[in-house]
Scaffold this motif. Structure first.
Motif, PDB file in Angstrom:
ATOM      1  N   ARG A 190       0.829  -1.208   0.000  1.00 22.63           N
ATOM      2  CA  ARG A 190       0.000   0.000   0.000  1.00 22.63           C
ATOM      3  C   ARG A 190       0.862   1.256   0.000  1.00 22.63           C
ATOM      4  NH1 ARG A 190      -2.289  -1.353   5.859  1.00 22.63           N
ATOM      5  NH2 ARG A 190      -0.385  -1.046   7.051  1.00 22.63           N
ATOM      6  N   ASN A 191       2.063   1.140   0.544  1.00 26.58           N
ATOM      7  CA  ASN A 191       2.923   2.306   0.538  1.00 26.58           C
ATOM      8  C   ASN A 191       3.504   2.584  -0.835  1.00 26.58           C
ATOM      9  OD1 ASN A 191       2.515   2.998   3.214  1.00 26.58           O
ATOM     10  ND2 ASN A 191       4.001   1.489   3.896  1.00 26.58           N
ATOM     11  N   MET A 192       3.622   1.536  -1.651  1.00 27.24           N
ATOM     12  CA  MET A 192       4.022   1.804  -3.030  1.00 27.24           C
ATOM     13  C   MET A 192       2.894   2.514  -3.764  1.00 27.24           C
ATOM     14  SD  MET A 192       4.953  -0.332  -6.423  1.00 27.24           S
ATOM     15  CE  MET A 192       5.033   0.669  -7.908  1.00 27.24           C
ATOM     16  N   VAL A 193       1.661   2.104  -3.467  1.00 29.22           N
ATOM     17  CA  VAL A 193       0.510   2.771  -4.084  1.00 29.22           C
ATOM     18  C   VAL A 193       0.508   4.242  -3.677  1.00 29.22           C
ATOM     19  CG1 VAL A 193      -2.006   2.798  -4.242  1.00 29.22           C
ATOM     20  CG2 VAL A 193      -0.790   0.627  -4.088  1.00 29.22           C
ATOM     21  N   THR A 194       0.785   4.508  -2.409  1.00 26.65           N
ATOM     22  CA  THR A 194       0.865   5.887  -1.930  1.00 26.65           C
ATOM     23  C   THR A 194       1.911   6.667  -2.718  1.00 26.65           C
ATOM     24  OG1 THR A 194       0.172   5.300   0.294  1.00 26.65           O
ATOM     25  CG2 THR A 194       1.469   7.303   0.084  1.00 26.65           C
TER      26      THR A 194
END
Lengths: 300, 404
Positions: free
Chosen positions: B102-106
């Motif tokens: 999810r942090n890559m998505v962020t």
């Protein structure tokens, strides 16, 4: 297709204004942390622009360590009067006088700010608290979201941060919680100075080179004060210096400089091989995680 | 004038699996582009010595949290800033662990370029495919495949080419429009800032060279104007609709439509942070005054130009689920799109009964009020939304609108 570009300062300004307006639209009782330092001065300038021609819908909060530079307090009171702002002051000295906080042996009061800050946030029921923190300042701050939820103890938990996508800031919070908001997240120290120059923003004089009596401690020039300096082995000398940051006098160091105009300050920073905090902040040198630990407790 | 005043900015994100050397690559990029200052380097040298290492561990430049240094992994996105004489950079340094997808998505949501890192010894792995899928889903305009640790495979061209070929197959499967492969060694510094002397067979640019030259732009001024109203500034009798123009341009005299009411008016005046102007461009933050008294408030969208947004209560989108709590059919959530937050019901999850954390999927939602939507492929700003848990305010899901 016709293309166009904004200058990078225009893009940063636009983004910061967007953040101020999101908070005005989503929160009941926001406040701007105002230290009288350059970052909070730029924040205030941006907030004034964001709501022009109307007044800004926020009040200011100053955490007064009791070890302030007099020039900075004068500056604070002048801008508050000029823009008819409401100023809240949370005083570290009050907490010491009441015996709630104890003076540290090294005399620095920066870590003592957290309790007065967080108690005032709770007492006034502020639900959004603007801070001038920039991600370029320090590696724990590099992890900070633009909207950063704090629990009812004002604590930051970096492992449980909300993902933050596009420019869709999530300001939902439960009663007692608040959101720290950082409109200058994407600015660097140089951006701040270039913006100050472009907008012709007045600053306290200590940011510009001047002669003052200082003594050497931990590789920094400190100004003598009631908090315990100079010590017996430390000697006072008069030097031409300026400050890169403004904080508690006991732990904010000056740098040797002859930059007495904004243009010279910008050239000096562009050429400097030291970060702003590395050059001037004793409190960050205490440990590898000093900033992270303070932020977890609620520090800004 | 100062050196960086008129240089443009590239926002980019990094992604890699565990132990691909991503932190080292970022450290090398910062170090070799002389973006690391003396005190930061001294701190890294001290910390490296304390950990018993002979050479400075460049990964320590970027792993900013106590837990990250303890575990030697990156947990959360960190944003870093550096500049060369050609360009300014905002780097979203994102973790590689599956549980932090999810942090890559962020990081990728605001990026114009993504660097996907693979270990030359391992080639394309499951995480690489996931990162390619996310870059494609979020429509990151440029992708770099950085094949790292080339020093550990004797700088062999055939190893590099096999990995590029394998990645190309995945890229076309996910609909990635294209990518730029670069063989590097982050540890040795090959092709990161300086071109490598070990790979004569490689004729392309070093990584930093590519980052400095890839085209970036604010977007075309003749795109349809989209102006989500953030806040109404009342000054005397005058109402200024304050907001950020997210695409196109607005001019005084433009006919505009207010959504969702559908009322129309004309732009009577425009100001950019206090100064009156005739025309404003995305992404300027502006104030708009209309010629007619209209009922306009936060959450409304003012638009101009051909090709209006689609007004609908039935939202179809590609999603990435970000929260530990699964998303299920029948869930009641909040949906935030531009400045508008509405109640929504999860009607369908592409046949699945639920989405777990980090799952990519397709969703159909029914909203309590109509939204003015664009396709995410046309506009990353008016085609994106997040889902929020009404109980505790957690950000649940990232959504990318699919129209038509």
């Amino acid at each position: 297709m016709s293309g166009y570009t904004l200058s990078h300062l225009d893009a940063l300004e636009s983004e910061a204004v967007h953040i101020f307006r999101e908070v005005a639209g989503e929160f009941e009782n926001p406040v701007i942390l105002f230290s009288g330092g350059k970052d909070s001065i730029v924040m205030l300038h941006l907030a004034l622009k964001a709501f022009a021609p109307a007044a800004i819908p926020f009040s200011l909060l100053h955490v007064d360590t009791g070890h302030n530079f007099p020039e900075v307090l004068e500056y604070r009171d002048r801008v508050v009067a000029e823009h008819a702002l409401r100023l809240h002051v949370a005083s570290v000295q009050d907490y010491i006088d009441r015996g709630v906080l104890r003076e540290r042996p090294d005399g620095t009061r920066n870590p003592l700010q957290t309790l007065p800050l967080t108690e005032r946030i709770q007492a006034e029921r502020f639900d959004a608290v603007f801070g001038g923190g920039r991600r370029d300042e320090e590696k724990a701050r590099a992890k900070e979201r633009v909207f950063s939820l704090r629990d009812e103890f004002s604590q930051w938990d970096p492992r449980r941060q909300r993902p933050e996508l596009w420019n869709l800031y999530n300001g939902r919070h439960a009663p007692g919680e608040h959101v720290r908001v950082f409109p200058l997240s994407n600015w660097t120290e140089l951006d701040v100075w270039q913006y100050i120059a472009r907008e012709d923003i007045a600053l306290p004089d200590i940011y510009f080179a001047h002669y003052r009596e200082v003594f050497r401690r931990d590789g920094m020039w400190l100004t003598a004060g009631e908090w315990g300096g100079p010590g017996p082995a430390e000697t006072v000398e008069k030097r031409q210096v300026r400050y890169r940051t403004v904080g508690d006098m006991s732990c904010t160091g000056a740098v040797d400089s002859d930059a007495d105009t904004i243009e010279k300050v910008i050239s000096e920073i562009a050429a400097s091989r030291l970060t702003e905090r590395g050059a001037t902040r004793a409190d960050d040198k205490m440990s590898e995680a000093a900033m992270e630990d303070r932020k977890r407790e609620g520090y800004f | 004038m100062t050196p960086h005043l008129t240089v443009d900015t590239l926002r980019f994100a990094t992604a890699g699996s565990v132990d691909d050397g991503k932190s080292t690559l970022v450290g090398r990029l910062l170090h070799d582009s002389k973006s690391v200052l003396t005190d930061q380097l001294e701190a890294v040298e001290t910390a490296s010595r304390n950990r018993g290492k002979d050479a400075p561990d460049l990964a320590l430049l970027t792993d900013g949290l106590r837990a990250e240094r303890e575990q030697g992994i990156t947990i959360d996105v960190a944003y870093r800033y550096f500049a060369t004489p050609r360009r300014r950079f905002i780097l979203a340094d994102t973790p590689g662990h599956v549980q932090y997808t999810r942090n890559m998505v962020t990081g990728a949501s605001t990026a114009e370029l993504a660097i996907i890192l693979v270990d030359a010894r391992n080639g394309v792995v499951e995480q690489t495919r996931r990162h390619a899928a996310i870059a494609a889903l979020l429509r990151v305009p440029h992708v770099v495949l950085a094949v790292n640790k080339m020093d550990l495979v004797d700088y062999r061209q055939d190893v590099f080419e096999r990995i590029v070929e394998e990645f190309a197959a995945d890229a076309s499967e996910f609909g990635l429009p294209g990518f730029t492969p670069i063989p590097v060694s982050a540890l040795a510094g090959d092709n990161v800032v300086e071109r490598s002397a070990h790979m004569e067979w490689y004729a392309g640019p070093a990584l930093l060279e590519f980052l400095e030259n890839v085209p970036v732009g604010t977007g075309p001024a003749d795109a349809p104007a989209r102006f989500p109203v953030q806040y109404v500034i009342r000054h005397g009798e005058v109402r200024h609709y304050a907001g950020q123009l997210v695409s196109g341009a607005l001019r005084v005299g433009d006919r505009v439509t207010v959504h969702p009411s559908g009322e129309t008016s004309e732009v009577a005046a425009l100001d950019v942070l206090g100064a009156d102007v005739e025309v404003a461009y995305a992404p300027q933050s502006v104030g708009v005054r209309l010629a007619d008294q209209r009922d306009v408030s936060r959450g409304d969208m003012i638009t101009a130009g051909a090709g209006g947004p689609t007004l609908t209560r039935d939202v179809r989108a590609a999603v990435c689920h970000l929260a530990d709590r699964p998303l299920r059919v029948g869930d009641r959530v909040l949906l935030k799109h531009t400045t508008r937050t509405v109640k929504a019901l999860v009607k369908d999850l592409g046949g699945a009964s639920g989405l777990a954390v980090n799952d990519l999927g397709r969703i159909t939602l029914r909203t309590a009020e109509p939204l003015a939507l664009d396709d995410y492929g046309v506009s990353r700003r008016t085609g994106a939304f997040i889902l929020i848990d009404p109980a505790d305010g957690a950000t649940l899901t990232a959504g990318m609108v699919e129209l038509g």
